[in-house]
Design a protein around this motif. Structure first.
Motif, PDB file in Angstrom:
ATOM      1  N   PRO A   1      -7.675 -23.422 -17.379  1.00 25.00           N
ATOM      2  CA  PRO A   1      -7.106 -22.690 -16.245  1.00 25.00           C
ATOM      3  C   PRO A   1      -7.224 -23.455 -14.927  1.00 25.00           C
ATOM      4  N   LYS A   2      -6.133 -23.438 -14.174  1.00 26.17           N
ATOM      5  CA  LYS A   2      -6.123 -23.934 -12.803  1.00 26.17           C
ATOM      6  C   LYS A   2      -6.041 -22.704 -11.917  1.00 26.17           C
ATOM      7  N   VAL A   3      -7.067 -22.521 -11.115  1.00 25.41           N
ATOM      8  CA  VAL A   3      -7.213 -21.307 -10.335  1.00 25.41           C
ATOM      9  C   VAL A   3      -7.261 -21.663  -8.854  1.00 25.41           C
ATOM     10  N   ILE A   4      -6.576 -20.887  -8.053  1.00 26.35           N
ATOM     11  CA  ILE A   4      -6.662 -21.049  -6.598  1.00 26.35           C
ATOM     12  C   ILE A   4      -7.286 -19.776  -6.040  1.00 26.35           C
ATOM     13  N   ILE A   5      -8.340 -19.980  -5.238  1.00 30.59           N
ATOM     14  CA  ILE A   5      -9.001 -18.864  -4.575  1.00 30.59           C
ATOM     15  C   ILE A   5      -8.913 -19.079  -3.069  1.00 30.59           C
ATOM     16  N   ILE A   6      -9.275 -18.073  -2.321  1.00 28.52           N
ATOM     17  CA  ILE A   6      -9.162 -18.175  -0.864  1.00 28.52           C
ATOM     18  C   ILE A   6     -10.367 -18.859  -0.219  1.00 28.52           C
ATOM     19  N   ASP A   7     -11.578 -18.564  -0.672  1.00 26.91           N
ATOM     20  CA  ASP A   7     -12.795 -19.013   0.001  1.00 26.91           C
ATOM     21  C   ASP A   7     -13.471 -20.162  -0.750  1.00 26.91           C
ATOM     22  N   SER A   8     -13.514 -21.342  -0.158  1.00 24.01           N
ATOM     23  CA  SER A   8     -14.126 -22.508  -0.807  1.00 24.01           C
ATOM     24  C   SER A   8     -15.624 -22.321  -1.043  1.00 24.01           C
ATOM     25  N   ASN A   9     -16.253 -21.417  -0.323  1.00 27.45           N
ATOM     26  CA  ASN A   9     -17.686 -21.153  -0.523  1.00 27.45           C
ATOM     27  C   ASN A   9     -17.954 -20.414  -1.832  1.00 27.45           C
ATOM     28  N   LYS A  10     -16.916 -19.928  -2.468  1.00 25.37           N
ATOM     29  CA  LYS A  10     -17.086 -19.150  -3.697  1.00 25.37           C
ATOM     30  C   LYS A  10     -16.650 -19.910  -4.947  1.00 25.37           C
ATOM     31  N   ILE A  11     -16.402 -21.214  -4.830  1.00 25.11           N
ATOM     32  CA  ILE A  11     -15.939 -22.000  -5.973  1.00 25.11           C
ATOM     33  C   ILE A  11     -16.973 -22.015  -7.097  1.00 25.11           C
ATOM     34  N   ASP A  12     -18.249 -22.205  -6.773  1.00 27.53           N
ATOM     35  CA  ASP A  12     -19.277 -22.240  -7.824  1.00 27.53           C
ATOM     36  C   ASP A  12     -19.317 -20.927  -8.600  1.00 27.53           C
ATOM     37  N   LYS A  13     -19.317 -19.813  -7.893  1.00 27.30           N
ATOM     38  CA  LYS A  13     -19.341 -18.508  -8.554  1.00 27.30           C
ATOM     39  C   LYS A  13     -18.056 -18.307  -9.359  1.00 27.30           C
ATOM     40  N   ALA A  14     -16.939 -18.735  -8.816  1.00 29.91           N
ATOM     41  CA  ALA A  14     -15.667 -18.611  -9.530  1.00 29.91           C
ATOM     42  C   ALA A  14     -15.710 -19.390 -10.845  1.00 29.91           C
ATOM     43  N   ASN A  15     -16.326 -20.558 -10.841  1.00 26.97           N
ATOM     44  CA  ASN A  15     -16.489 -21.339 -12.074  1.00 26.97           C
ATOM     45  C   ASN A  15     -17.378 -20.609 -13.074  1.00 26.97           C
ATOM     46  N   GLN A  16     -18.472 -20.045 -12.601  1.00 28.84           N
ATOM     47  CA  GLN A  16     -19.411 -19.338 -13.481  1.00 28.84           C
ATOM     48  C   GLN A  16     -18.760 -18.141 -14.164  1.00 28.84           C
ATOM     49  N   LEU A  17     -17.856 -17.513 -13.485  1.00 22.48           N
ATOM     50  CA  LEU A  17     -17.230 -16.312 -14.042  1.00 22.48           C
ATOM     51  C   LEU A  17     -16.382 -16.596 -15.282  1.00 22.48           C
ATOM     52  N   HIS A  18     -16.013 -17.849 -15.506  1.00 22.19           N
ATOM     53  CA  HIS A  18     -15.282 -18.179 -16.738  1.00 22.19           C
ATOM     54  C   HIS A  18     -16.174 -17.954 -17.957  1.00 22.19           C
ATOM     55  N   GLN A  19     -17.450 -18.259 -17.837  1.00 18.34           N
ATOM     56  CA  GLN A  19     -18.379 -18.021 -18.950  1.00 18.34           C
ATOM     57  C   GLN A  19     -18.511 -16.528 -19.222  1.00 18.34           C
ATOM     58  N   GLU A  20     -18.611 -15.748 -18.158  1.00 20.27           N
ATOM     59  CA  GLU A  20     -18.720 -14.301 -18.301  1.00 20.27           C
ATOM     60  C   GLU A  20     -17.438 -13.710 -18.899  1.00 20.27           C
ATOM     61  N   ALA A  21     -16.294 -14.206 -18.459  1.00 21.08           N
ATOM     62  CA  ALA A  21     -15.017 -13.727 -19.003  1.00 21.08           C
ATOM     63  C   ALA A  21     -14.935 -14.011 -20.502  1.00 21.08           C
ATOM     64  N   ASN A  22     -15.420 -15.155 -20.921  1.00 26.74           N
ATOM     65  CA  ASN A  22     -15.414 -15.493 -22.344  1.00 26.74           C
ATOM     66  C   ASN A  22     -16.270 -14.514 -23.139  1.00 26.74           C
ATOM     67  N   LYS A  23     -17.410 -14.107 -22.581  1.00 29.95           N
ATOM     68  CA  LYS A  23     -18.288 -13.148 -23.258  1.00 29.95           C
ATOM     69  C   LYS A  23     -17.640 -11.771 -23.363  1.00 29.95           C
ATOM     70  N   MET A  24     -16.760 -11.440 -22.433  1.00 35.61           N
ATOM     71  CA  MET A  24     -16.147 -10.120 -22.390  1.00 35.61           C
ATOM     72  C   MET A  24     -14.827 -10.031 -23.161  1.00 35.61           C
ATOM     73  N   CYS A  25     -14.160 -11.140 -23.373  1.00 36.07           N
ATOM     74  CA  CYS A  25     -12.820 -11.161 -23.971  1.00 36.07           C
ATOM     75  C   CYS A  25     -12.837 -10.626 -25.402  1.00 36.07           C
ATOM     76  N   PHE A  26     -12.039  -9.588 -25.632  1.00 35.63           N
ATOM     77  CA  PHE A  26     -11.951  -8.965 -26.951  1.00 35.63           C
ATOM     78  C   PHE A  26     -11.479  -9.957 -28.013  1.00 35.63           C
ATOM     79  N   ILE A  27     -10.508 -10.757 -27.670  1.00 34.44           N
ATOM     80  CA  ILE A  27      -9.935 -11.687 -28.646  1.00 34.44           C
ATOM     81  C   ILE A  27     -10.929 -12.801 -28.956  1.00 34.44           C
ATOM     82  N   ALA A  28     -11.561 -13.363 -27.923  1.00 34.75           N
ATOM     83  CA  ALA A  28     -12.561 -14.416 -28.137  1.00 34.75           C
ATOM     84  C   ALA A  28     -13.714 -13.904 -28.998  1.00 34.75           C
ATOM     85  N   ASN A  29     -14.097 -12.657 -28.775  1.00 34.66           N
ATOM     86  CA  ASN A  29     -15.192 -12.076 -29.561  1.00 34.66           C
ATOM     87  C   ASN A  29     -14.811 -11.865 -31.023  1.00 34.66           C
TER      88      ASN A  29
END
Length: 157
Positions: A113-141
């Motif tokens: 995924p190529k993602v654009i967000i508004i606040d550059s201070n939140k890039i690290d957290k935005a990256n971390q959320l991909h791991q959380e999304a993977n844990k939550m995804c019904f299809i991935a599970n």
């Protein structure tokens, strides 16, 4: 536990007058319909298996399901964490290995995924959320292999 039920219709449209007389006597075209949906998906098999390359095959749909499920969870998690996403584009890839008897299975999927967000201070957290999304995804599970992620996140400001 809450249970969700789904129904889908898959109708073969590839009878060319001889049914399945032999492997090459029919085409693999079909349509996919769901109750309440107004657009049908035109499907076939992969061209490697005598399918129509202009139609979606089950492998395309499987990969797109993984990508879309991840994206939807990711967007949800970003909203919860007050990360404003303005664009998201995934170029997912998958590897299916075919066995000698013709069966096979997916052995690897990578979401890019190529993602654009508004606040550059939140890039690290935005990256971390991909791991959380993977844990939550019904299809991935529902998969028996690891799904890799190579996100690229940039900020507008």
């Amino acid at each position: 536990m809450k249970q969700h039920n789904y129904e889908i219709q898959v109708e073969w449209t590839g009878n060319e007058g001889h049914g399945t007389l032999d492997y090459k006597s029919y085409n693999r075209n079909h349509k996919i319909l769901a109750k309440g949906k107004y657009v049908e998906i035109k499907g076939s098999s992969d061209p490697s298996f005598l399918g129509d390359q202009t139609r979606y095959n089950p492998e395309d749909l499987f990969l797109s399901s993984l990508s879309a499920c991840h994206m939807l969870w990711y967007l949800h998690l970003c909203a919860v964490h007050k990360i404003i996403v303005t664009a998201y584009l995934d170029s997912a890839t998958g590897v299916m290995e075919e066995t000698e008897n013709g069966s096979g299975k997916f052995t690897a999927v990578t979401l890019n995924p190529k993602v654009i967000i508004i606040d550059s201070n939140k890039i690290d957290k935005a990256n971390q959320l991909h791991q959380e999304a993977n844990k939550m995804c019904f299809i991935a599970n529902s998969c028996n292999f690891k799904i890799e992620h190579n996100p690229q996140i940039t900020a507008e400001y």
